[in-house]
Design a protein around this motif. Sequence first.
Motif, short mmCIF file in Angstrom:
data_model
loop_
_atom_site.label_atom_id
_atom_site.label_comp_id
_atom_site.label_asym_id
_atom_site.label_seq_id
_atom_site.Cartn_x
_atom_site.Cartn_y
_atom_site.Cartn_z
N PHE A 33 0.83 -1.20 0.00
CA PHE A 33 0.00 0.00 0.00
C PHE A 33 0.87 1.26 0.00
O PHE A 33 1.91 1.31 0.65
CB PHE A 33 -0.95 -0.03 1.20
CG PHE A 33 -1.85 -1.23 1.16
CD1 PHE A 33 -3.02 -1.20 0.42
CD2 PHE A 33 -1.49 -2.41 1.80
CE1 PHE A 33 -3.84 -2.33 0.34
CE2 PHE A 33 -2.30 -3.54 1.73
CZ PHE A 33 -3.47 -3.49 0.99
N PHE A 34 0.43 2.25 -0.73
CA PHE A 34 1.17 3.48 -0.95
C PHE A 34 1.55 4.16 0.37
O PHE A 34 0.70 4.41 1.22
CB PHE A 34 0.33 4.43 -1.81
CG PHE A 34 1.05 5.68 -2.20
CD1 PHE A 34 2.10 5.64 -3.10
CD2 PHE A 34 0.67 6.90 -1.67
CE1 PHE A 34 2.76 6.80 -3.46
CE2 PHE A 34 1.32 8.07 -2.03
CZ PHE A 34 2.37 8.01 -2.93
N ASN A 35 2.85 4.44 0.52
CA ASN A 35 3.40 5.15 1.67
C ASN A 35 3.13 4.46 3.01
O ASN A 35 3.00 5.13 4.04
CB ASN A 35 2.93 6.61 1.71
CG ASN A 35 3.67 7.45 0.70
OD1 ASN A 35 4.74 7.08 0.22
ND2 ASN A 35 3.11 8.58 0.36
N ILE A 36 3.04 3.15 3.01
CA ILE A 36 2.83 2.40 4.25
C ILE A 36 4.00 1.43 4.43
O ILE A 36 4.31 0.62 3.57
CB ILE A 36 1.51 1.59 4.22
CG1 ILE A 36 0.31 2.52 4.06
CG2 ILE A 36 1.38 0.72 5.47
CD1 ILE A 36 0.08 3.49 5.21
N LEU A 37 4.66 1.56 5.59
CA LEU A 37 5.72 0.64 5.99
C LEU A 37 5.20 -0.23 7.13
O LEU A 37 4.36 0.21 7.92
CB LEU A 37 6.95 1.41 6.48
CG LEU A 37 7.73 2.21 5.44
CD1 LEU A 37 8.78 3.07 6.13
CD2 LEU A 37 8.37 1.27 4.44
N LEU A 38 5.74 -1.42 7.22
CA LEU A 38 5.43 -2.33 8.31
C LEU A 38 6.72 -2.59 9.08
O LEU A 38 7.79 -2.71 8.49
CB LEU A 38 4.87 -3.64 7.77
CG LEU A 38 3.60 -3.50 6.94
CD1 LEU A 38 3.21 -4.83 6.32
CD2 LEU A 38 2.47 -2.93 7.77
N MET A 39 6.59 -2.67 10.40
CA MET A 39 7.77 -2.82 11.24
C MET A 39 7.54 -3.92 12.26
O MET A 39 6.42 -4.12 12.74
CB MET A 39 8.05 -1.50 11.95
CG MET A 39 9.23 -1.56 12.85
SD MET A 39 9.54 0.05 13.58
CE MET A 39 11.14 -0.30 14.27
N ARG A 40 8.60 -4.60 12.60
CA ARG A 40 8.59 -5.58 13.68
C ARG A 40 9.62 -5.14 14.70
O ARG A 40 10.82 -5.14 14.43
CB ARG A 40 8.94 -6.97 13.16
CG ARG A 40 8.95 -8.03 14.24
CD ARG A 40 7.56 -8.33 14.69
NE ARG A 40 7.56 -9.24 15.84
CZ ARG A 40 6.48 -9.53 16.49
NH1 ARG A 40 5.33 -9.03 16.14
NH2 ARG A 40 6.54 -10.35 17.52
N ALA A 41 9.14 -4.70 15.86
CA ALA A 41 10.03 -4.23 16.92
C ALA A 41 9.85 -5.09 18.16
O ALA A 41 8.77 -5.64 18.39
CB ALA A 41 9.72 -2.77 17.26
N THR A 42 10.88 -5.20 18.96
CA THR A 42 10.76 -5.93 20.21
C THR A 42 9.67 -5.33 21.06
O THR A 42 8.84 -6.02 21.62
CB THR A 42 12.11 -5.92 20.97
OG1 THR A 42 13.11 -6.49 20.12
CG2 THR A 42 12.02 -6.70 22.26
#
Length: 179
Positions: A33-42
């Motif tokens: 999706f446009f301008n969407i990042l996904l992150m996995r953080a502790t």
Amino acid sequence: MREWNAVVTVHEGGFTEARRLLEQHGPVAKSDFFNILLMRATDPFQVLAALHGQFADNRAIATCISRFMPMERLFTFQSAAEFEQRCRHEVLSFIPRLVDSRFHVRMHRRGFKGKLSSMDEERFLDEFLLQQLAEAGTSGKITFDDPDAVIALETVGTQGGLSLFTKAQLAQFPLLHLD
């Protein structure tokens, strides 16, 4: 990225800088999706606090990251019916934190266009939570004016996440942008 626990909306042109800033805290991936990042953080809530702590000194955060949404509860779904079933199950954990409070649900949907309506799902969960509070012998009230809490519901394709934020957290962390 299948195992994300934060959804990040970036400003146009800020994709590379946002990714660079976020990768200090954990793996980051581009979404479909446009301008969407996904992150996995502790601990994605710790990342939110760290970004907020850097906000005044590092204006790059404000110019590249529009919204940072950490998730407490995560689930997957394949249909609208399964989405509602999973939401009901996951949101039950918030009942003790909603006793005698004024709140509402805010949904940001990416994907499932024509199958899920953000407004309908917000209303569905608001009513479900009120019913659960009443069955527990407590009260709650849906309000959009100065709520005590806002429940954030995010979907990215067939994955969803939920978090509950208090009035104090909403004031403290401008990167949440819930309302």
